[in-house]
Write an enzyme that holds these catalytic residues in place. Structure first.
Site, short mmCIF file in Angstrom:
data_model
loop_
_atom_site.label_atom_id
_atom_site.label_comp_id
_atom_site.label_asym_id
_atom_site.label_seq_id
_atom_site.Cartn_x
_atom_site.Cartn_y
_atom_site.Cartn_z
N CYS A 74 0.88 -1.18 -0.16
CA CYS A 74 -0.05 0.11 -0.05
C CYS A 74 0.82 1.15 0.05
O CYS A 74 1.60 1.25 0.77
CB CYS A 74 -1.03 -0.08 1.25
SG CYS A 74 -1.85 1.70 1.27
N GLY A 75 0.94 2.15 -0.97
CA GLY A 75 1.74 3.07 -1.14
C GLY A 75 1.68 4.17 -0.07
O GLY A 75 2.54 4.60 0.51
N ASN A 76 0.39 4.81 0.25
CA ASN A 76 0.30 5.60 1.44
C ASN A 76 0.40 4.93 2.66
O ASN A 76 0.98 5.65 3.56
CB ASN A 76 -1.30 6.23 1.34
CG ASN A 76 -1.31 7.06 0.13
OD1 ASN A 76 -0.23 7.78 -0.21
ND2 ASN A 76 -2.41 7.27 -0.45
N ASN A 168 -7.89 -3.25 -8.55
CA ASN A 168 -8.19 -2.18 -8.08
C ASN A 168 -8.73 -1.25 -9.23
O ASN A 168 -8.07 -1.49 -10.39
CB ASN A 168 -7.18 -1.38 -7.37
CG ASN A 168 -6.57 -1.96 -6.05
OD1 ASN A 168 -7.40 -1.94 -4.91
ND2 ASN A 168 -5.68 -2.70 -6.13
N GLU A 186 -11.29 0.76 -4.49
CA GLU A 186 -10.12 -0.20 -3.60
C GLU A 186 -10.40 -1.67 -3.27
O GLU A 186 -11.37 -1.84 -2.67
CB GLU A 186 -9.50 0.60 -2.60
CG GLU A 186 -8.29 -0.09 -2.15
CD GLU A 186 -7.36 0.59 -1.22
OE1 GLU A 186 -6.53 0.15 -0.44
OE2 GLU A 186 -7.60 1.71 -1.17
N ARG A 187 -9.62 -2.43 -3.95
CA ARG A 187 -10.02 -4.02 -3.65
C ARG A 187 -9.81 -4.08 -2.03
O ARG A 187 -8.47 -3.63 -1.75
CB ARG A 187 -9.06 -4.98 -4.68
CG ARG A 187 -8.93 -6.21 -4.43
CD ARG A 187 -8.09 -7.02 -5.07
NE ARG A 187 -6.69 -6.53 -4.79
CZ ARG A 187 -5.70 -7.31 -5.16
NH1 ARG A 187 -5.65 -8.21 -6.09
NH2 ARG A 187 -4.50 -6.98 -4.76
N CYS A 196 -5.34 6.73 -2.78
CA CYS A 196 -4.74 5.38 -2.98
C CYS A 196 -3.36 5.68 -3.60
O CYS A 196 -3.01 6.09 -4.93
CB CYS A 196 -5.53 4.49 -4.00
SG CYS A 196 -4.71 3.05 -4.31
#
Length: 265
Positions: A74-76, A168, A186-187, A196
């Site tokens: 997860c980037g964030n 996603n 978002e999945r 996201c």
């Protein structure tokens, strides 16, 4: 089960529960994680993140979606966990490397509320689909406000084209030379999210590949925050992808896991 200390943070509108699990005491059971993440019965978040020990990096990040499933990246969340890891003493400095299921991530805390991470090289680029740690399908739209994120996003996420794991789905408006606005289904959340990180990277990469954009790309999220995606495009693909944006520590607390309403299967 013993009470669990946690910190609530958000990265550009994505909110997460972060736990220092370097002692390995957190019960990684998906129904329990889902109960923690639910609103209003639990804390409420778009992901639960653990900091664990690693033999190959400064620490290991494990990420759980609010439905309890585990995701590679997860980037964030990765930007938030960098700040959290420094807070709890998992790392001493502002530069770090941590382990994820999608590979190693390098991070730098630029100031108190700004974190940059180096993302894995995108792969599987095929038209408007790309894997940026996790899969993303881009849907270009002219009127982002009118996009059917919930309905169309769910349909695409569950379509046979992306079975069995799904994808996603990002609804994106492109404005050359370097502007993107995005809304994401978002999945794992199974709903629209305020932001996201991996989706922002996906939108930027496809924008550079197919829609006339140039790095760095500024991405306005559904929650109104801005993320900046850097990178280099070569004949072989994309490399040196970075994601920069704000993080915010919201509060800390203790949760009694035994008090949660765990839904039986």
């Amino acid at each position: 089960m013993k009470p669990i200390r946690f910190v609530k943070m958000h990265g550009a509108g994505n909110d997460f529960v972060l736990v220092d699990d370097r002692d390995g005491g957190f019960p990684c059971e998906h129904r329990l994680v889902a109960a923690m993440a639910t609103r209003p019965g639990g804390i409420g978040c778009e992901g639960v993140i653990l900091v664990q020990t690693s033999e190959t990096a400064d620490f290991k990040m494990r990420f759980f979606n609010p439905d309890g499933s585990e995701a590679d990246l997860c980037g964030n969340g990765a930007r938030c966990v960098a700040a959290f890891a420094r807070e709890v003493g998992a790392v001493a400095g502002k530069v770090m490397r941590f382990e994820t299921a999608a590979g190693f991530v390098d991070a730098e805390i630029l100031d108190q509320d700004l974190v940059r991470i180096a993302m894995p090289d995108p792969k599987g680029l095929d038209g408007d689909f790309v894997i940026t740690g996790v899969p993303h399908k881009i849907v270009p739209v002219e009127n982002l406000a009118r996009a059917d994120v919930e309905g169309e996003g769910r349909r695409i996420r569950l379509s046979d084209e992306f079975a069995p794991d799904g994808t996603n789905v990002d609804f994106v408006t492109y404005r050359a030379p370097d502007r993107v606005a995005i809304r994401t289904y978002e999945r794992g959340v199974e709903a629209e999210t305020f932001a996201c990180g991996t989706g922002s990277v996906a939108a930027a990469v496809i924008g550079v590949a197919s829609y006339g954009l140039s790095f760095p790309v500024r991405v306005k999220t559904g929650g109104g925050y801005e993320l900046v995606v850097g990178g280099v495009k070569t004949d072989e693909g994309f490399r040196e992808i970075t994601l920069t944006g704000p993080v915010k520590r919201v509060y800390e607390g203790v949760i009694d896991l035994d008090a949660l309403d765990v839904i039986s299967e």
